[in-house]
Write an enzyme that holds these catalytic residues in place. Structure first.
Site, mmCIF file in Angstrom:
data_model
loop_
_atom_site.group_PDB
_atom_site.id
_atom_site.type_symbol
_atom_site.label_atom_id
_atom_site.label_comp_id
_atom_site.label_asym_id
_atom_site.label_seq_id
_atom_site.Cartn_x
_atom_site.Cartn_y
_atom_site.Cartn_z
ATOM 1 N N TYR A 1 3.265 9.804 -0.681
ATOM 2 C CA TYR A 1 4.399 9.231 0.057
ATOM 3 C C TYR A 1 5.720 9.442 -0.687
ATOM 4 O O TYR A 1 6.788 9.340 -0.089
ATOM 5 C CB TYR A 1 4.248 7.731 0.285
ATOM 6 N N ASP B 1 0.840 -1.197 0.000
ATOM 7 C CA ASP B 1 0.000 0.000 0.000
ATOM 8 C C ASP B 1 0.878 1.251 0.000
ATOM 9 O O ASP B 1 1.530 1.560 0.990
ATOM 10 C CB ASP B 1 -0.888 -0.011 1.248
ATOM 11 N N LYS C 1 -2.673 5.959 -4.053
ATOM 12 C CA LYS C 1 -3.734 6.896 -3.681
ATOM 13 C C LYS C 1 -3.563 8.204 -4.437
ATOM 14 O O LYS C 1 -2.433 8.714 -4.553
ATOM 15 C CB LYS C 1 -3.693 7.176 -2.167
ATOM 16 N N HIS D 1 -7.078 9.948 -1.553
ATOM 17 C CA HIS D 1 -6.339 9.871 -0.283
ATOM 18 C C HIS D 1 -7.072 10.524 0.888
ATOM 19 O O HIS D 1 -7.017 10.049 2.010
ATOM 20 C CB HIS D 1 -4.945 10.482 -0.455
#
Ligand code: A2P
Length: 276
Positions: A58, A53, A83, A113
C-alpha cells in the site's frame, strides 16, 4: 460526533495462538501515504478503533506509524497488521523494513499478501520473522483452502489468519469452513464490495428496517458470521459509523437473506481471478 463507546471498541477475539484481535479494523488499501492516510487513521483511533490494517504494497506504513504515534495511545493498545509483499524475496528482512517505516518494535500480525510464486516458499521467512519477535502472530491473505493446506503441511508455526475478500456477495462458505477447521480466523477485506454492495436493494431494505446504514448492515453481518472485518474509508463520519455495529443485531432471517446474496457458489477459493 459521538465517539464509539469503550465497550464497542473493546470487541475482540482470541486467535489460535492466544493473541487478541479487535473484530473491526480500519483498512487503508488505496489510501495514499501522507495527510489523507494520517487523518483516516487518526480519526479511527479517536473514534475508538484499536486495529489498523496496512501492507507493504500500500506504500502508506509511514503514515500509519505517524498517526499512531501522534495519537498518544500506548503502542500495546493498538493492533497493527502489515503484509509481506510477495514480489520481494525475504519476509524476515521486509518485516524489519516495515517496523522501521511504522516506527514500532513489533507487528501484531504479519501476513503473506497473496500466494505469488506458490503458497509455501515464503513461510519459512514468515516463521523467522515470528521467531525474531518482529511479529506476534503470522498468517496469510488471499489463500484458497488447498493453498492453506499446503502451508499447514510444511509449517512449524501455523497461520492464524486468512484475510480474504468476503461479504454476503462473496460468501465463500467452503473457504470459511476450511479456515474454521484449521482454527484460522477469517478477516474480511472489501466487506462493502469497495462500495459496490452499498446500493443493493435487499441490503438497503434491511438497513431501512433496522434503522441503520447499508454499510453497518454489511459490517454487522460479518461480525455475526464470526469474521474480523476491515472496512475502508477516508471520511470521518463513515469511519465512525462503520465501527458502530455492536449496539444492534440482525435477525436470523435478515442474516439468511444476506447469505443468499452470495455469487461465489460457496466457493473454497479466495479469488475469482489472479492479479499477479
Ligand atoms: P470513502 O473511502 O471515500 O469513504 P470496502 O471497505 O469494501 O473496501 O469499501 C470501501 C469503499 O466504500 C470506499 O469507496 C469508501 O469510500 C466507501 N465507504 C466506506 N464506508 C462507507 C459508508 N459508511 N457509507 C458510504 N460509503 C462508505
Amino acid at each position: 460526533m459521538a465517539a464509539v463507546s469503550s465497550e464497542a471498541d473493546g470487541r475482540t477475539r482470541a486467535l489460535a495462538d492466544g493473541n487478541e484481535i479487535p473484530l473491526v479494523g480500519l483498512g487503508v488499501w488505496q489510501v495514499p501515504d501522507g495527510r489523507e492516510c494520517e487523518e483516516a487513521v487518526a480519526w479511527a483511533l479517536e473514534a475508538g478503533y484499536r486495529h489498523i490494517d496496512t501492507a507493504q504494497a500500500y506504500g502508506n506504513e509511514r503514515s500509519v506509524g505517524k498517526a499512531l504515534r501522534d495519537s498518544g495511545l500506548p503502542r500495546e493498545d493498538v493492533f497493527i497488521t502489515t503484509k509481506f509483499y510477495p514480489a520481494r524475496q525475504d519476509p524476515e528482512a521486509e518485516a524489519q523494513r516495515s517496523l522501521e517505516r511504522l516506527g514500532v518494535d513489533s507487528l501484531d500480525l504479519y501476513i503473506v499478501h497473496w500466494p505469488q510464486g506458490g503458497p509455501t516458499w515464503a513461510w519459512d521467512g514468515m516463521q523467522r520473522a515470528h521467531e525474531r519477535g518482529y511479529a506476534r502472530s503470522i498468517g496469510v491473505s488471499n489463500f484458497s483452502a488447498s493453498e492453506l493446506d499446503a502451508v499447514f503441511a510444511i509449517a512449524d508455526v501455523h497461520p492464524v489468519v486468512n484475510q480474504i475478500q468476503f461479504s454476503p456477495f462473496e460468501y465463500r462458505r467452503g473457504l470459511l469452513d476450511a479456515c474454521d477447521g484449521r482454527r484460522v480466523a477469517v478477516e474480511a477485506y472489501s466487506p462493502l464490495g469497495t462500495g459496490r454492495h452499498l446500493g443493493d436493494a435487499q441490503v438497503a431494505d434491511i438497513a431501512e428496517r433496522v434503522g441503520r446504514t447499508p454499510a453497518q448492515v454489511l459490517i454487522r453481518w460479518a461480525v455475526q458470521r464470526d469474521l474480523i472485518v476491515l472496512p475502508k474509508s477516508t471520511h470521518r463520519e463513515r469511519i465512525e459509523q462503520n465501527a458502530q455495529v455492536f449496539d444492534f443485531e440482525l435477525s436470523e432471517a435478515d442474516v439468511a437473506t444476506l447469505d443468499g446474496l452470495d455469487r461465489t457458489n460457496g466457493t473454497d477459493r479466495a479469488l475469482e481471478s489472479l492479479w499477479w
